[in-house]
Motif scaffolding. Structure first.
Motif, short mmCIF file in Angstrom:
data_model
loop_
_atom_site.label_atom_id
_atom_site.label_comp_id
_atom_site.label_asym_id
_atom_site.label_seq_id
_atom_site.Cartn_x
_atom_site.Cartn_y
_atom_site.Cartn_z
N ALA A 109 10.84 2.21 -8.26
CA ALA A 109 10.93 2.88 -6.87
C ALA A 109 9.40 3.13 -6.09
N VAL A 110 8.62 3.75 -6.88
CA VAL A 110 7.36 4.12 -6.26
C VAL A 110 6.58 2.97 -5.97
N LYS A 111 6.46 2.17 -6.82
CA LYS A 111 5.78 0.80 -6.95
C LYS A 111 6.21 0.15 -5.66
N LEU A 112 7.48 -0.26 -5.38
CA LEU A 112 8.06 -0.93 -4.38
C LEU A 112 7.46 -0.29 -2.78
N SER A 113 7.94 1.15 -2.89
CA SER A 113 7.31 1.98 -1.60
C SER A 113 5.98 1.67 -1.28
N MET A 114 4.95 1.94 -2.14
CA MET A 114 3.61 1.97 -2.08
C MET A 114 3.06 0.51 -1.90
N ASP A 115 3.75 -0.38 -2.55
CA ASP A 115 3.07 -1.79 -2.42
C ASP A 115 3.99 -2.86 -1.42
N LYS A 116 5.14 -2.28 -0.90
CA LYS A 116 5.79 -3.11 -0.03
C LYS A 116 6.40 -2.55 1.15
N TYR A 117 7.08 -1.33 1.04
CA TYR A 117 7.77 -0.88 2.08
C TYR A 117 7.25 0.29 3.20
N CYS A 118 6.30 1.26 2.51
CA CYS A 118 5.87 1.98 3.16
C CYS A 118 4.56 1.77 4.19
N SER A 119 5.19 1.97 5.53
CA SER A 119 4.34 1.55 6.74
C SER A 119 3.11 2.36 6.80
N VAL A 120 3.22 3.66 6.64
CA VAL A 120 2.29 4.26 6.49
C VAL A 120 1.17 3.89 5.57
N ALA A 121 1.54 3.62 4.15
CA ALA A 121 0.42 3.23 3.17
C ALA A 121 0.00 1.90 3.51
N LYS A 122 0.59 0.93 4.19
CA LYS A 122 0.02 -0.40 4.60
C LYS A 122 -1.01 0.03 5.59
N THR A 123 -0.77 0.95 6.48
CA THR A 123 -1.72 1.21 7.46
C THR A 123 -2.95 1.86 6.84
N LEU A 124 -2.89 2.59 6.02
CA LEU A 124 -3.83 3.56 5.56
C LEU A 124 -4.81 2.81 4.43
N GLU A 125 -4.23 1.69 3.89
CA GLU A 125 -4.78 1.14 2.84
C GLU A 125 -5.85 0.18 3.34
N LYS A 126 -5.99 0.00 4.77
CA LYS A 126 -6.78 -0.89 5.27
C LYS A 126 -8.38 0.01 5.23
N THR A 127 -8.34 1.20 5.16
CA THR A 127 -9.53 2.00 4.94
C THR A 127 -9.67 2.68 3.88
N ALA A 128 -8.82 2.92 3.14
CA ALA A 128 -8.53 3.89 1.90
C ALA A 128 -8.06 3.37 0.73
N ALA A 129 -8.68 3.62 -0.47
CA ALA A 129 -7.98 3.29 -1.93
C ALA A 129 -6.80 4.29 -2.12
N ILE A 130 -5.70 3.78 -2.26
CA ILE A 130 -4.51 4.73 -2.45
C ILE A 130 -4.13 4.37 -3.75
N THR A 131 -3.93 5.62 -4.37
CA THR A 131 -3.63 5.35 -5.95
C THR A 131 -2.30 6.32 -5.96
N TYR A 132 -1.60 6.11 -7.12
CA TYR A 132 -0.73 7.18 -7.26
C TYR A 132 -0.15 7.26 -8.68
N LYS A 133 0.43 8.48 -8.97
CA LYS A 133 1.10 8.85 -10.43
C LYS A 133 2.21 9.54 -10.53
N ILE A 134 3.13 9.37 -11.48
CA ILE A 134 4.25 9.86 -11.54
C ILE A 134 4.47 10.99 -12.44
N THR A 135 4.92 11.84 -12.25
CA THR A 135 5.00 13.14 -13.31
C THR A 135 6.69 13.41 -13.12
N MET A 136 7.10 13.65 -14.50
CA MET A 136 8.47 14.05 -14.79
C MET A 136 8.52 15.40 -15.45
N GLU A 137 9.15 16.13 -14.78
CA GLU A 137 9.43 17.53 -15.15
C GLU A 137 10.58 17.67 -15.86
#
Length: 137
Positions: A109-137
């Motif tokens: 779900a996170v990968k789909l959002s960050m790599d495909k669906y999130c318009s804000v991520a797609k806009t910001l990745e033009k100038t920034a390296a965006i990484t993510y991590k998942i934490t399960m509590e």
């Protein structure tokens, strides 16, 4: 999309309103005369990234009948030093899930959002390296 900003004081405090009438305060740093009456514009961009991706992730999980007990997103962003404008260079997004959630499905779900669906991520990745991590509590 139509947005309206109205200055609320003699400094930099604005009320921003969308077409539906929802409002949010925006202010500048005290270092330039702001009064901390709301997030700064660049903070709003990062908040928008978290909100956009969070909505995507929940939507994807809910389509699979998965409902987290709790869900948080923490973001850390770095901007260019001594530059005007100071663009974002690195952004870390941490997705924190609580509950009985399959880590593989959360990752998907996170990968789909960050790599495909999130318009804000797609806009910001033009100038920034965006990484993510998942934490399960």
């Amino acid at each position: 999309m139509d947005i309206e900003l109205n200055l609320l004081n003699k400094a930099y405090h604005f009320a921003a309103k969308n077409e539906q009438g929802n409002t949010i305060s925006i202010d500048a740093s005290p270092a330039i005369g702001g009064e901390n009456n709301g997030p700064r514009p660049m903070e709003l961009l990062i908040m928008g990234l978290g909100g956009c991706s969070g909505i995507d992730v929940l939507s994807i999980l809910r389509k699979q009948k998965i409902e987290p007990e709790a869900f948080r997103i923490k973001l850390h962003a770095e901007r260019e030093k001594d530059a005007t404008p100071a663009l974002f260079t690195d952004i870390l997004v941490e997705f924190i899930f609580k509950g009985d959630i399959d880590p593989v499905k959360a990752e998907r779900a996170v990968k789909l959002s960050m790599d495909k669906y999130c318009s804000v991520a797609k806009t910001l990745e033009k100038t920034a390296a965006i990484t993510y991590k998942i934490t399960m509590e």
